[in-house]
Design an enzyme around this catalytic site. Sequence first.
Site, short mmCIF file in Angstrom:
data_model
loop_
_atom_site.label_atom_id
_atom_site.label_comp_id
_atom_site.label_asym_id
_atom_site.label_seq_id
_atom_site.Cartn_x
_atom_site.Cartn_y
_atom_site.Cartn_z
N ALA A 8 -1.07 9.06 1.21
CA ALA A 8 -1.99 8.80 0.09
C ALA A 8 -1.55 7.54 -0.64
O ALA A 8 -1.41 7.53 -1.86
CB ALA A 8 -2.01 10.01 -0.85
N VAL A 11 -3.27 2.24 1.22
CA VAL A 11 -4.31 2.21 2.26
C VAL A 11 -5.03 3.56 2.34
O VAL A 11 -6.26 3.62 2.27
CB VAL A 11 -3.69 1.85 3.63
N PHE A 157 -7.51 -3.80 7.37
CA PHE A 157 -7.41 -5.21 7.02
C PHE A 157 -7.62 -5.47 5.53
O PHE A 157 -7.71 -6.63 5.13
CB PHE A 157 -8.42 -6.03 7.84
N ALA A 159 -7.13 -6.17 1.65
CA ALA A 159 -6.08 -6.83 0.85
C ALA A 159 -6.06 -6.15 -0.51
O ALA A 159 -7.11 -5.75 -1.04
CB ALA A 159 -6.38 -8.32 0.70
N CYS A 271 3.57 -6.30 3.33
CA CYS A 271 3.23 -6.39 4.76
C CYS A 271 3.50 -7.71 5.46
O CYS A 271 3.95 -7.69 6.61
CB CYS A 271 1.77 -5.99 4.95
N PHE A 333 2.87 -8.84 -6.93
CA PHE A 333 2.91 -9.84 -5.84
C PHE A 333 1.64 -10.67 -5.76
O PHE A 333 1.62 -11.71 -5.12
CB PHE A 333 3.24 -9.17 -4.50
N LYS A 334 0.58 -10.22 -6.44
CA LYS A 334 -0.65 -11.00 -6.58
C LYS A 334 -1.42 -10.39 -7.74
O LYS A 334 -1.03 -9.31 -8.24
CB LYS A 334 -1.48 -11.00 -5.30
P1 NAD Z 1 2.40 3.44 0.85
O1 NAD Z 1 3.87 3.44 0.82
O2 NAD Z 1 1.63 3.04 -0.36
O3 NAD Z 1 1.87 4.90 1.25
C1 NAD Z 1 2.38 5.65 2.31
C2 NAD Z 1 2.39 7.11 1.92
O4 NAD Z 1 2.76 7.88 3.07
C3 NAD Z 1 3.41 7.48 0.82
O5 NAD Z 1 2.74 8.06 -0.28
C4 NAD Z 1 4.37 8.47 1.51
O6 NAD Z 1 4.82 9.49 0.65
C5 NAD Z 1 3.50 9.01 2.62
N1 NAD Z 1 4.27 9.56 3.74
C6 NAD Z 1 5.24 8.96 4.46
N2 NAD Z 1 5.67 9.77 5.45
C7 NAD Z 1 4.96 10.93 5.33
C8 NAD Z 1 4.95 12.14 6.05
N3 NAD Z 1 5.76 12.33 7.11
N4 NAD Z 1 4.11 13.13 5.65
C9 NAD Z 1 3.29 12.94 4.59
N5 NAD Z 1 3.25 11.80 3.87
C10 NAD Z 1 4.07 10.80 4.24
O7 NAD Z 1 1.99 2.53 2.09
P2 NAD Z 1 0.64 1.67 2.26
O8 NAD Z 1 0.75 0.39 1.51
O9 NAD Z 1 -0.52 2.55 2.07
O10 NAD Z 1 0.77 1.28 3.80
C11 NAD Z 1 0.59 2.25 4.82
C12 NAD Z 1 0.47 1.53 6.15
O11 NAD Z 1 -0.70 0.68 6.12
C13 NAD Z 1 1.64 0.61 6.49
O12 NAD Z 1 1.85 0.66 7.88
C14 NAD Z 1 1.12 -0.77 6.11
O13 NAD Z 1 1.71 -1.79 6.88
C15 NAD Z 1 -0.35 -0.67 6.42
N6 NAD Z 1 -1.23 -1.54 5.63
C16 NAD Z 1 -1.02 -1.70 4.29
C17 NAD Z 1 -1.90 -2.48 3.56
C18 NAD Z 1 -1.72 -2.67 2.07
O14 NAD Z 1 -2.46 -3.46 1.49
N7 NAD Z 1 -0.80 -2.01 1.42
C19 NAD Z 1 -3.01 -3.07 4.17
C20 NAD Z 1 -3.20 -2.88 5.54
C21 NAD Z 1 -2.30 -2.10 6.26
C1 UGA Z 2 -2.66 -8.96 3.39
C2 UGA Z 2 -3.87 -9.37 4.23
O1 UGA Z 2 -4.64 -10.32 3.52
C3 UGA Z 2 -4.72 -8.15 4.58
O2 UGA Z 2 -5.79 -8.53 5.45
C4 UGA Z 2 -3.85 -7.09 5.23
O3 UGA Z 2 -4.61 -5.93 5.51
C5 UGA Z 2 -2.69 -6.74 4.34
O4 UGA Z 2 -1.93 -7.95 4.05
C6 UGA Z 2 -1.71 -5.79 4.96
O5 UGA Z 2 -1.65 -5.64 6.15
O6 UGA Z 2 -0.97 -5.26 4.15
P1 UGA Z 2 -2.27 -8.41 0.83
O7 UGA Z 2 -0.84 -8.60 1.19
O8 UGA Z 2 -2.67 -7.18 0.11
O9 UGA Z 2 -3.17 -8.47 2.15
O10 UGA Z 2 -2.78 -9.64 -0.06
P2 UGA Z 2 -3.09 -11.17 0.29
O11 UGA Z 2 -4.28 -11.59 -0.46
O12 UGA Z 2 -3.08 -11.42 1.74
O13 UGA Z 2 -1.84 -11.92 -0.37
C7 UGA Z 2 -0.54 -11.82 0.20
C8 UGA Z 2 0.38 -12.78 -0.54
O14 UGA Z 2 0.06 -14.13 -0.21
C9 UGA Z 2 0.29 -12.69 -2.06
O15 UGA Z 2 1.58 -12.83 -2.61
C10 UGA Z 2 -0.59 -13.87 -2.43
O16 UGA Z 2 -0.38 -14.32 -3.73
C11 UGA Z 2 -0.14 -14.89 -1.39
N1 UGA Z 2 -1.15 -15.94 -1.10
C12 UGA Z 2 -2.36 -15.59 -0.60
C13 UGA Z 2 -0.83 -17.26 -1.31
O17 UGA Z 2 0.28 -17.60 -1.75
N2 UGA Z 2 -1.76 -18.22 -1.00
C14 UGA Z 2 -2.98 -17.91 -0.48
O18 UGA Z 2 -3.78 -18.83 -0.22
C15 UGA Z 2 -3.28 -16.55 -0.28
#
Ligand code: NAD
Ligand code: UGA
Length: 474
Positions: A8, A11, A157, A159, A271, A333-334
């Site tokens: 939860a 993502v 994907f 952000a 990420c 971070f942003k």
């Molecule tokens: P997050 O740390 O915010 O959330 C992950 C959650 O999973 C936590 O709440 C944790 O308690 C739970 N969890 C972990 N192991 C568990 C288990 N065994 N059973 C039940 N719950 C469990 O992470 P996130 O930012 O949502 O990222 C999740 C994945 O999505 C990562 O692989 C990340 O790379 C990818 N992703 C993240 C983003 C983003 O913007 N944050 C965007 C695209 C992809």
């Molecule tokens: C990024 C990707 O944009 C998403 O498509 C992807 O799903 C995600 O990672 C992921 O896999 O976690 P996010 O990290 O949430 O998303 O945010 P971004 O907008 O990509 O910014 C990432 C970092 O780059 C931030 O610190 C931002 O300030 C910086 N940034 C971004 C720059 O310094 N310059 C830019 O032109 C754009």
Amino acid sequence: MNICCIGAGYVGGPTMAMIAAQCPDIRVTVVDMDAARIDAWNSDRLPIYEPGLHDVVVAARGKNLFFSTDIDSGIRDANIIFVSVNTPTKSYGVGAGCASDLTNVELCARRIAAVANGDKIVVEKSTLPVRTAESLKRVLHANSSGYKFEILSNPEFLAEGTAMADLQTPDRVLIGGDITPSGHLAIQKLVNVYARWVPREKILTTNLWSSELSKLVSNALLAQRISSVNALSALCEVTGADVDEVTFAAGKDSRIGAKFLKASVGFGGSCFQKDILNLVYLCRHYGLDQVARYWEQVVTINDWQKSRFVGRMIDTMFNTISGKRIAVLGFAFKKDTNDTRASAAIDVCRGLLNERAQLAIYDPRVTPAVVFRELAAATGLSQSEIEQRIVCEPDPYRATHGADALAVLTEWDEFRHLDFERVYRSMKKPAFAFDGRNILPHSVMQSIGFEVQAIGKSLSTENAFSESLEKVLA
Ligand code: NAD
Ligand code: UGA
């Protein structure tokens, strides 16, 4: 149909809220082992800040969107199970500092196999190394009681800060599966969910490995653009070119495009670095050392950019910042998120603290507790040292009051429109402003009296960067 999502987080929460909002006939349950996080999802104060998220959650919660710690029931009741758990960089053993830690993902697979009461579609939502589905299949099949599991890869994907808009109108939805009749059937089931609101031509289907790798590649290409521009920002500073003008001109070429060319103090977030390091690890694993070194450079330049920023601050402030009050504006971070994971602000603050600066930090969404936790972890300073050296202020005017310098580290819109006359009056002189995001009105501030430094610009006479200071900060 019932959907369950394990995880939860940033993502799982928003993605499932969007599915629930778009598909009122589908029951969506988001489960997590973190009870506090689930409580927050069920409260008025959601655990993450994301524009537009609150309304979508409130509209669907209790109707067809549920948050629960009952992971086993969630698994049992679902036809489709998303795995959206965190996959951080491994901090121990083989591949430490580079490979992805897949412990959480494997635990989910083992739990699914243990409690499943029928055939299930298991969807990789987490970002994973290419060929992880192979391991998941083996774990699931070796531990199941005869049920069939289809594995799909459906990387996310979105952000942060624009998650709801990204989910509402994605550039594409990617679904990878096995090229078998049952694999096709599973792909089709998930396609049908997204097709409720995403135009069919935007839903791409591929084999599992292409889907898994496309996610890592997308993030690597995005981060590479930022490191390319940040590397060139250093050249702009010494030649008198302006990085914003240069990227504007370059971005006008439709083959290059204007997006994601904003020079900054460095990219952050949970990420980009993690996924590139994972790509580097995979390349090394497959004996592709040149490829690994090529991508590694994206992270190296990002680290250099952060220490270069600190070095420039020290140089400009007469080579010492010991005891000086520095107002840090922005810690996330942003903008538009409360997420601080791998924020450039953490490394910059650590560099400033190493030089014995006093920090006054303001961020509109990050709580003091999170700032202190991040900086304690990054610096190893004790709680009492942290409290002596860092103060979190409730607004930017309090943070800049009596400061020798201000440094913008997150591009929050409110920083563009501060009353700079007021800020200037309350600061020590000369009043230095370091714009790590190139969002401040530089000429207005210069006319007020500020000495302004910005990324990739030579705005004032003092703009040289001392290589020797880089060593101090390393
Ligand atoms: P997050 O740390 O915010 O959330 C992950 C959650 O999973 C936590 O709440 C944790 O308690 C739970 N969890 C972990 N192991 C568990 C288990 N065994 N059973 C039940 N719950 C469990 O992470 P996130 O930012 O949502 O990222 C999740 C994945 O999505 C990562 O692989 C990340 O790379 C990818 N992703 C993240 C983003 C983003 O913007 N944050 C965007 C695209 C992809
Ligand atoms: C990024 C990707 O944009 C998403 O498509 C992807 O799903 C995600 O990672 C992921 O896999 O976690 P996010 O990290 O949430 O998303 O945010 P971004 O907008 O990509 O910014 C990432 C970092 O780059 C931030 O610190 C931002 O300030 C910086 N940034 C971004 C720059 O310094 N310059 C830019 O032109 C754009």
